[in-house]
Scaffold this motif. Structure first.
Motif, PDB file in Angstrom:
ATOM      1  N   LEU A 439       0.851  -1.184   0.000  1.00 59.13           N
ATOM      2  CA  LEU A 439       0.000   0.000   0.000  1.00 59.13           C
ATOM      3  C   LEU A 439       0.889   1.237   0.000  1.00 59.13           C
ATOM      4  N   VAL A 440       0.566   2.209  -0.847  1.00 58.52           N
ATOM      5  CA  VAL A 440       1.385   3.420  -0.942  1.00 58.52           C
ATOM      6  C   VAL A 440       0.467   4.644  -0.985  1.00 58.52           C
ATOM      7  N   ALA A 441       0.872   5.706  -0.296  1.00 56.77           N
ATOM      8  CA  ALA A 441       0.228   7.016  -0.397  1.00 56.77           C
ATOM      9  C   ALA A 441       1.317   8.035  -0.691  1.00 56.77           C
ATOM     10  N   SER A 442       0.974   9.070  -1.458  1.00 55.20           N
ATOM     11  CA  SER A 442       1.996  10.061  -1.817  1.00 55.20           C
ATOM     12  C   SER A 442       1.440  11.470  -1.721  1.00 55.20           C
ATOM     13  N   GLY A 443       2.361  12.409  -1.520  1.00 57.69           N
ATOM     14  CA  GLY A 443       2.026  13.824  -1.503  1.00 57.69           C
ATOM     15  C   GLY A 443       2.930  14.570  -2.454  1.00 57.69           C
ATOM     16  N   PHE A 444       3.056  15.876  -2.265  1.00 53.69           N
ATOM     17  CA  PHE A 444       3.929  16.673  -3.113  1.00 53.69           C
ATOM     18  C   PHE A 444       5.397  16.474  -2.738  1.00 53.69           C
ATOM     19  N   ASN A 445       5.648  16.265  -1.439  1.00 54.33           N
ATOM     20  CA  ASN A 445       7.017  16.221  -0.945  1.00 54.33           C
ATOM     21  C   ASN A 445       7.472  14.830  -0.518  1.00 54.33           C
ATOM     22  N   ALA A 446       6.534  13.962  -0.182  1.00 53.04           N
ATOM     23  CA  ALA A 446       6.898  12.690   0.436  1.00 53.04           C
ATOM     24  C   ALA A 446       5.950  11.582   0.001  1.00 53.04           C
TER      25      ALA A 446
END
Length: 559
Positions: A439-446
Motif C-alpha cells: 500500500l502506498v500514499a503520496s504527496g507533493f514532498n513525500a
C-alpha cells in the motif's frame, strides 16, 4: 506538518473550551503527541493576533523539546525563552522554566500574557505554578489557562479544580493502541501466595504503606517465584520492574542476578550521574532488566522495553497507567535495528489490576470520534465538566462506580477493534497490486508505504529526493500509523486532502510514459494512482533492500 485527525479534534475541543470557560485541561497519554496538540492549540488561539502566550515546563529538556516542535507546527509565530541562562519575552510565544519564572524578580518582569499554557499540568497545583498563574491573572484577568497532561490525578490528592473548571477532551490509551500509535498490553495477574496479605496492607497517607508491602513481597520464595513467572512469560524481553522500597529493589535485583540475568537498579537516592549511567547501560542493551522505586514512573521511555513487572500495588489508577505506559511505545527500527515489538507483557504480582480493573477495561471504544462537541457529564464531587467516558475525575479524583467484573475472568487480552487508518488518514492509500500486500500514499514532498513479507509488515517512508527510511516493523496497524505520520510530518493541507478533484483525473502523458506497459493500458487508472505507482517504481530497489535486510536481521535474532 499535518495533525492526525484525532489530534485535530483534540485541538478543536480545547480551543472551544477555552472560549467558553477561559480555562481547560486536555488529557492525553504517552504516544498521543501532547506537544504537537499543545502547540496547535496555542496557534489556534493566538495566531493572527497580537496576543502573547507563555508555555510552562518543569525541565530544561521539555522546554527545548516544546519550542522545537512548536516551530514545526506554528512556524509563523516567533518564540523566546526564559530559563536560567536566557530571560527574553521578545517572542509572541515564550517558553519558560517554572523554577526560573516562579522567582519573584523574574515574575515582576513578566509582561501581560493572554494565554498561559501548562505542560505536564498535573504539577499545576504546586506553589511555584500557582504563583505564576496568579501573577498572570492579576495582570490580565482575561488570561486563558490551558493545561495538558497524561496523568491528571496527583498522588497527594491535591486536585486541579481550583485551576481548571473543565476537561476539554481525553484521549484514551485504547484509542492509541487501536490506531497503531501504541502496542497493546497483555496483562497477567499472578498470585504468588501473597495477595491475601497484600489486601490487608494499610494506607500511609494517600497510598499503601510501602514498608508493609516490602515486608510481604521481599522474601526469597516470593522473589524466586517472580523470576520463574517472568522467565516463562517474558524471559527474552527488556523489562522494567517497579518495587515498593529500596530494600525491596535490592532483594529483587539480587534474585535476577542470581538467575544469571543482567540487571541494574535505579533509585531516587542515587546521584544523577550514576543513575544516568545505569540507564544508559540498559538503553545500550548491557542490561536486560531495570529495577526501580518510583523513579521511572514518569518522564522516562525506552521503546524496546516490552515487559512491565508490578511488584507493588497502587491506590491510584493513574500511577498504574503511568507504570504500564513505560512499555507501550512503538519502536523505530532505524533507532533500534532488529527489535520487533508487537505487544507489552504486564505481569502484575500485586493487586492494582484487581483493584482498578485491567488497563484495557477502562477504555471505551464503542463511541465514534464524532465531529462536534465531546459528550460530557458533571463530577458530583467537584462540579467539573468532564468527558462522558471518564471513570475517574481528572480534577479531583472522584471515581464513578462501575459494575463489578467477574473475578474468575482472566485479564490476559486487550479487547478492541482496529481503527481503519485507510479511511481515517488524510491521504488516499493505493493497493498497488490488488493483493493488499503493498500500500502506498503520496504527496507533493513525500510518500509512505507498507509492505508485507514473510508474516510481517514493514512501514517505509521517503522524500521526493532522498533515501527511503524504515519506519516500523510488525503489525499492519503500527506500520500504517508510522507511514501515515511520516506523511503528516512532511506534507501540508494542500497535498493531503484525498477528496481533491485532481486526484481522480486521468494520468498525465509524462506519468504514462514512465509507467510499465500493463499500467498504461488500464483505462481506470487515475493521476493519483499513477503517482503512487511511480513513487514505488522509482524507489523499488531501495524499498526491497530495506525490507529484505530488516527481515534477515530479525530472523537472525529470532534464531
Amino acid at each position: 506538518m499535518l495533525l492526525r485527525p484525532r489530534q485535530k479534534l483534540f485541538v478543536e475541543r480545547s480551543a472551544r473550551a477555552l472560549d467558553e470557560h477561559q480555562n481547560t485541561l486536555g488529557v492525553a497519554p504517552t504516544g498521543a503527541g501532547k506537544t504537537i496538540m499543545l502547540s496547535a492549540t496555542t496557534s489556534e488561539v493566538i495566531g493572527g493576533t497580537q496576543a502573547k502566550a507563555c508555555v510552562l515546563a518543569h525541565r530544561d529538556e521539555l522546554t527545548d523539546q516544546n519550542r522545537t516542535k512548536f516551530g514545526r507546527v506554528a512556524p509563523l509565530l516567533t518564540t523566546s525563552v526564559v530559563d536560567s541562562k536566557t530571560k527574553s519575552w521578545d517572542g509572541q510565544v515564550t517558553f519558560a522554566m517554572v523554577q526560573t519564572l516562579a522567582r519573584q524578580a523574574n515574575l515582576d518582569t513578566m509582561p501581560i500574557i493572554d494565554l498561559l499554557v501548562i505542560d505536564e499540568a498535573h504539577h499545576a497545583a504546586a506553589d511555584s505554578y500557582r504563583r505564576i498563574i496568579d501573577r498572570a491573572l492579576h495582570c490580565n484577568p482575561m488570561c486563558r489557562i490551558y493545561g495538558v497532561t497524561a496523568t491528571p490525578n496527583r498522588g497527594d490528592r491535591k486536585g486541579l479544580r481550583p485551576i481548571f473548571s473543565n476537561v476539554a477532551d481525553q484521549i484514551r490509551i485504547g484509542e492509541l493502541v487501536a490506531a497503531g500509535h501504541l502496542v497493546p498490553p497483555r496483562t497477567f495477574v499472578i498470585d504468588v501466595g501473597v495477595q491475601e496479605d497484600l489486601a490487608k496492607v494499610s494506607c500511609s497517607g494517600d497510598d499503601f504503606d510501602m514498608a508493609e508491602v516490602s515486608r510481604v513481597m521481599n522474601t526469597v520464595p516470593v522473589n524466586e517465584a517472580v523470576i520463574r513467572h517472568w522467565q516463562a512469560k517474558a524471559g527474552e524481553r527488556q523489562t522494567v520492574v517497579f518495587c515498593s522500597t529500596v530494600e525491596h529493589a535490592r532483594g529483587v535485583t539480587a534474585a535476577f542476578e542470581s538467575a544469571g540475568i543482567r540487571t541494574i537498579m535505579v533509585t531516587g537516592e542515587m546521584p544523577d550521574g550514576e543513575r544516568k549511567a545505569a540507564l544508559a547501560d540498559y538503553a545500550d542493551g548491557k542490561a536486560q532488566v531495570v529495577i526501580n522505586v518510583a523513579v521511572l514512573t514518569e518522564g522516562w521511555d525506552h521503546p524496546p522495553t516490552s515487559c512491565v513487572v508490578l511488584l507493588r500495588p497502587s491506590s491510584y489508577k493513574s500511577t498504574m497507567i503511568q507504570m504500564v505506559g513505560r512499555g507501550l511505545r512503538t519502536v523505530n527500527p532505524e533507532e533500534h535495528p532488529g527489535v520487533i515489538k508487537t505487544d507489552c507483557i504486564v505481569l502484575d504480582f500485586g493487586t492494582s489490576s484487581i483493584m482498578h480493573g485491567s488497563l484495557e477495561q477502562d477504555i471505551d471504544l464503542n463511541g465514534s470520534e464524532g465531529n462536534g462537541e465531546a459528550p460530557t457529564k458533571e463530577c458530583p464531587e467537584c462540579g467539573a465538566v468532564v468527558p462522558l467516558g471518564v471513570t475517574e475525575c481528572p480534577l479531583c479524583g472522584h471515581v464513578w462506580e462501575r459494575a463489578a467484573s467477574d473475578p474468575g475472568t482472566p485479564v490476559t487480552e486487550f479487547l478492541m477493534t482496529e481503527i481503519d487508518l485507510l479511511k481515517r488518514s488524510s491521504f488516499r492509500w493505493c493497493d498497488l497490486f490488488g493483493d493488499d500486500a503493498a500500500l502506498v500514499a503520496s504527496g507533493f514532498n513525500a510518500w509512505g508505504g507498507v509492505f508485507f513479507l514473510n508474516g510481517r509488515w514493514y512501514g517505509v517512508g521517503g522524500l521526493a529526493r532522498g533515501t527511503p527510511h524504515l519506519l516500523a516493523i510488525g503489525d499492519r496497524t503500527v506500520c500504517l500509523a508510522a507511514a501515515d505520520d511520516w506523511l503528516n510530518q512532511n506534507e501540508t493541507d494542500e497535498s493531503a486532502h484525498k477528496s481533491r478533484r485532481w486526484l481522480n483525473q486521468p494520468p498525465t502523458d509524462k506519468q504514462l510514459a514512465l509507467l510499465p506497459v500493463e499500467f498504461r493500458q488500464d483505462l481506470g487508472l487515475t493521476r493519483y494512482q499513477a503517482s503512487a505507482l511511480l513513487a514505488f517504481r522509482f524507489n523499488r530497489q531501495a524499498i526491497r533492500t530495506l525490507v529484505f535486510d530488516a527481515s534477515t536481521d530479525t530472523s537472525a535474532r529470532a534464531a
